[in-house]
Design a protein around this motif. Sequence first.
Motif: not given
Length: 148
Positions: A58-59, A61-62, A65-66, A98, A102
């Motif tokens: 998840s981190y 790709w984001n 934000k995340f 986020h 997430r």
Amino acid sequence: NCFTYFCRQYNSIEPWLKQKKPVTLGKEQFLQSIKDRDKLDGLYECILCACCSTSCPSYWWNSDKFLGPAAIMQSYRWIIDSRDDFAKERLKKLKDAHSVFRCHSILNCTNCCPKELNPAKAIALTRKLVAGVSKKPKSQMKVTGLHK
Ligand code: SF4
Ligand code: SF4
């Protein structure tokens, strides 16, 4: 770069003790009960190596934000601290797309931590608090005067 985000995210969770009552430095001490202190075990030992966050899909790709597992776990470290008065405000800040929501419980974070900590568990516990499914236990802290 990735580490700039990591530091910014850690800073955003305000990783320090915050109290609502005015404090007279050097005049009082805040005694935590052993039970309350035990709640910090497995959280305070984090060395901010970023292994967990950088292993989290998840981190990847984001990461802009995340918040990522390390910052969320450190947020939980202060949320659950019996001496901190800002759990409500800290949890409110995590109530967005986020933060805790997430995380998809893939567990890479926990599997790679060199300190054998469990960020995935901390995220799950934080998520329960954010969702209102569980509550921060009542503090057993005692404020006493300092003996000179
Ligand atoms: S891998 Fe472990 S020690 Fe490193 S930042 Fe994450 S929780 Fe902290
Ligand atoms: S459990 Fe959550 S934070 Fe940990 S690697 Fe999986 S998605 Fe990332």
